[in-house]
Design an enzyme around this catalytic site. Structure first.
Site, PDB file in Angstrom:
ATOM      1  N   GLY A  83      -3.493   3.093  -1.301  1.00 30.89           N
ATOM      2  CA  GLY A  83      -2.097   3.167  -1.398  1.00 30.89           C
ATOM      3  C   GLY A  83      -1.485   4.001  -2.642  1.00 30.89           C
ATOM      4  O   GLY A  83      -0.591   4.171  -2.629  1.00 30.89           O
ATOM      5  N   ASN A 164       2.056  -8.280  -6.371  1.00 35.01           N
ATOM      6  CA  ASN A 164       0.167  -8.210  -6.127  1.00 35.01           C
ATOM      7  C   ASN A 164       0.452  -8.955  -7.007  1.00 35.01           C
ATOM      8  O   ASN A 164      -0.793  -9.548  -6.646  1.00 35.01           O
ATOM      9  CB  ASN A 164       0.073  -6.937  -5.880  1.00 35.01           C
ATOM     10  CG  ASN A 164       0.233  -6.030  -7.253  1.00 35.01           C
ATOM     11  OD1 ASN A 164       1.947  -6.106  -7.346  1.00 35.01           O
ATOM     12  ND2 ASN A 164      -0.058  -5.829  -8.441  1.00 35.01           N
ATOM     13  N   GLN A 192       0.862  -4.502  -0.488  1.00 37.82           N
ATOM     14  CA  GLN A 192      -0.073  -6.543  -0.588  1.00 37.82           C
ATOM     15  C   GLN A 192       0.799  -6.832   1.276  1.00 37.82           C
ATOM     16  O   GLN A 192       0.761  -8.112   1.473  1.00 37.82           O
ATOM     17  CB  GLN A 192       1.226  -6.792  -1.066  1.00 37.82           C
ATOM     18  CG  GLN A 192       0.176  -6.611  -3.089  1.00 37.82           C
ATOM     19  CD  GLN A 192      -1.630  -7.360  -2.275  1.00 37.82           C
ATOM     20  OE1 GLN A 192      -1.911  -8.265  -1.961  1.00 37.82           O
ATOM     21  NE2 GLN A 192      -1.800  -6.509  -3.655  1.00 37.82           N
ATOM     22  N   SER A 212      -2.041   0.320   2.090  1.00 42.41           N
ATOM     23  CA  SER A 212      -3.429   0.969   1.787  1.00 42.41           C
ATOM     24  C   SER A 212      -4.498  -0.521   2.778  1.00 42.41           C
ATOM     25  O   SER A 212      -4.439  -1.817   3.261  1.00 42.41           O
ATOM     26  CB  SER A 212      -3.820   0.261   0.110  1.00 42.41           C
ATOM     27  OG  SER A 212      -4.924   0.248   0.104  1.00 42.41           O
ATOM     28  N   GLY A 213      -5.807   0.141   3.096  1.00 40.56           N
ATOM     29  CA  GLY A 213      -6.697   0.048   3.784  1.00 40.56           C
ATOM     30  C   GLY A 213      -7.222  -0.926   3.762  1.00 40.56           C
ATOM     31  O   GLY A 213      -7.799  -2.170   4.088  1.00 40.56           O
ATOM     32  N   THR A 250     -10.424  18.150   4.115  1.00 40.73           N
ATOM     33  CA  THR A 250     -10.812  17.631   5.067  1.00 40.73           C
ATOM     34  C   THR A 250     -11.156  16.171   5.424  1.00 40.73           C
ATOM     35  O   THR A 250     -11.225  15.022   4.892  1.00 40.73           O
ATOM     36  CB  THR A 250     -12.457  17.823   5.298  1.00 40.73           C
ATOM     37  OG1 THR A 250     -12.442  19.245   5.226  1.00 40.73           O
ATOM     38  CG2 THR A 250     -13.274  17.171   6.965  1.00 40.73           C
ATOM     39  N   CYS A 338      -5.952  -8.329 -21.727  1.00 40.52           N
ATOM     40  CA  CYS A 338      -7.127  -8.410 -23.121  1.00 40.52           C
ATOM     41  C   CYS A 338      -8.265  -7.018 -22.250  1.00 40.52           C
ATOM     42  O   CYS A 338      -8.282  -6.506 -23.492  1.00 40.52           O
ATOM     43  CB  CYS A 338      -7.478  -9.457 -23.363  1.00 40.52           C
ATOM     44  SG  CYS A 338      -6.643 -10.546 -24.282  1.00 40.52           S
TER      45      CYS A 338
HETATM   46  C1  LIG Z   1      -3.385  -3.138  -4.966  1.00 36.54           C
HETATM   47  C2  LIG Z   1      -2.304  -1.804  -4.675  1.00 36.54           C
HETATM   48  C3  LIG Z   1      -1.517  -0.837  -4.593  1.00 36.54           C
HETATM   49  C4  LIG Z   1      -2.685   0.068  -4.922  1.00 36.54           C
HETATM   50  O1  LIG Z   1      -3.009   0.482  -4.336  1.00 36.54           O
HETATM   51  P1  LIG Z   1      -5.065   1.334  -3.402  1.00 36.54           P
HETATM   52  O2  LIG Z   1      -5.578   1.553  -1.817  1.00 36.54           O
HETATM   53  O3  LIG Z   1      -5.712   1.110  -4.936  1.00 36.54           O
HETATM   54  O4  LIG Z   1      -4.800   2.595  -3.915  1.00 36.54           O
HETATM   55  C5  LIG Z   1      -0.918  -0.660  -5.039  1.00 36.54           C
HETATM   56  N1  LIG Z   1       0.600  -1.168  -4.813  1.00 36.54           N
HETATM   57  C6  LIG Z   1       0.486  -2.816  -4.742  1.00 36.54           C
HETATM   58  C7  LIG Z   1       1.643  -3.481  -4.295  1.00 36.54           C
HETATM   59  C8  LIG Z   1      -0.584  -3.033  -4.932  1.00 36.54           C
HETATM   60  O5  LIG Z   1      -0.934  -3.853  -4.626  1.00 36.54           O
END
Ligand SMILES: *Cc1c(COP(=O)(O)O)cnc(C)c1O
Length: 413
Positions: A83, A164, A192, A212-213, A250, A338
């Site tokens: 993502g 998120n 999300q 994002s997978g 690749t 923190c």
């Molecule tokens: C997790 C997240 C990302 C990042 O995705 P990755 O695959 O971990 O790089 C970006 N945007 C949001 C809103 C996310 O929750």
């Protein structure tokens, strides 16, 4: 109650589904050909990769496939390494590329993921102008401010589909329309959202979309940028020219296939699964709010992701809360960072206007279809106990009430 292990941090990552894992396996073992190779096992990998592209395109309702190989040509679906990479490619690639037409202004929001915010900050250093939209106390972007900021110099509006940390869903169709009214393009970080709510890029007017997978039970390290036909980006990685030349290297064949399999599974069963998850989440929110005094629900109570339950507890430090929950077998997360070396609570909790001393006690619990009613009962009991214990030891808690003066002094810096 008997001790359990309860994973309630599905916004951080999700356990991979059996379907995704099984779909990937042959491409990690016997089918190892390089998709760029001309012999049979190479061609098979290329074909499987394009089938995965087609699955992703269909799930998003991208434009109809146009060539005989059923590709979403000329490549509306671009595979990335996650993502964050998709966000970087969308924003930086667009501003540097020809489709921005020399315009220098970006509009985004204050509550975006850092993959968007820090990309925008990097572009500011190069001379681009960025507006960070305010949000209201439930996390919805200020549409009046958006209207006022849009101009003939605005190249791109980038607003996330769902947040998120607090789960708030944005009115992205409306935002896209406003962006288009001045000739700007619209990108959404839907990391999300995909697999958790309905997304239709054509119906919603989306020009670019990141996903994002691993946020919908696919493999980590895989992602997609949907790029509407006609938009030309500057590459993210130069090299052998894979992924339309935008992300050379690749291909992660198995990863892309796993992503597509997980996405298909998530999107096909969406209403049923999310109805179930929402019922669990509602029960969780009700239980926590009823059991714990001086607790506040954060985010939009109506337009929110079905699995997200986020709270702040007065007179609590988020980090201590997470560690004690971990000891009891519950995985959750906090926006009081923190742990990342910063004393400031998350930018999202600040943007919704929470005072520092309250934002420090944040807890995000995000449920998935693998969670059960028993999990929820256990979480409610455990969080209630841990909050009670922590408060009993807190210098800012007195006779069952937060001592606000002490709290303010403690966090003043
Ligand atoms: C997790 C997240 C990302 C990042 O995705 P990755 O695959 O971990 O790089 C970006 N945007 C949001 C809103 C996310 O929750």
């Amino acid at each position: 109650m008997e001790k359990r292990f309860v994973y309630a941090d599905n916004a951080a990552t999700t356990p991979m589904s059996e379907t995704a894992f099984n779909a990937m396996k042959p491409w990690l073992t016997e089918n190892y050909g390089n998709p760029s190779s001309l012999y049979r096992i190479g061609r098979a990998a290329k074909e499987a990769l394009n089938d995965a592209r087609t699955v992703v395109g269909k799930c998003l309702n991208a434009a109809e496939p146009v060539n005989e190989k059923n590709d979403y040509a000329p490549g509306e679906i671009v595979f990335t390494g996650g993502g964050s990479q998709a966000d970087n490619l969308a924003i930086r690639g667009f501003m540097h590329g020809p489709s921005s037409k020399g315009r220098k202004h970006i509009i985004t929001s204050k509550i975006e993921h850092h993959a968007v915010l820090y990309t925008c900050e990097a572009l500011e250093k190069e001379g681009y102008r960025v507006t960070y939209l305010n949000v209201d106390k439930e996390g919805r972007v200020d549409l009046e401010q958006l209207k006022a900021e849009l101009s003939e110099d605005t190249a791109l509006v980038s607003v996330m589909a769902a947040n998120n940390e607090i789960g708030t869903i944005q009115p992205i169709k409306q935002i896209a329309e406003l962006a288009h009214s001045v000739g700007a393009k619209f990108h959404t970080d839907a990391v999300q959202a995909v697999g958790h709510m309905h997304i239709d890029v054509q119906e919603m007017g989306i020009d670019m979309l990141s996903l994002s997978g691993h946020k919908f039970r696919g493999p980590r390290g895989t992602g997609v940028l949907y790029v509407k036909k006609g938009i030309t980006l500057e590459p993210l990685v130069y090299g052998g020219g894979q992924e339309r030349g935008l992300v050379s290297g690749t291909e992660n064949t198995a990863g892309c296939i796993g992503l597509a399999a997980a996405m298909k599974e998530a999107v096909e069963g969406l209403d049923e699964k999310m109805g179930y998850v929402k019922k669990l989440t509602d029960k969780l929110v009700k239980g926590i709010m009823e059991n714990i005094p001086y607790s506040h629900y954060t985010g939009d109570p109506v337009n929110r992701l079905p699995g997200t339950a986020s709270f702040v507890f007065e007179a609590i430090e988020g980090e201590g809360l997470i560690l004690r929950l971990d000891n009891a077998g519950v995985c959750g997360s906090t926006g009081s960072a923190c742990s990342t070396g910063s004393l400031d609570p998350s930018h999202v909790l600040m943007a919704i206007g929470l005072p520092h001393e309250i934002a420090h006690g944040s807890l995000r619990l995000t449920l998935g279809e693998q969670n059960t009613e028993e999990d929820v009962d256990y979480i409610i009991e455990t969080v209630t106990d841990v909050v009670k214990t922590l408060r009993s030891m807190s210098p800012v808690w007195e006779n069952g009430h937060p001592n606000l003066t002490a709290a303010t002094e403690l966090h003043a810096h």
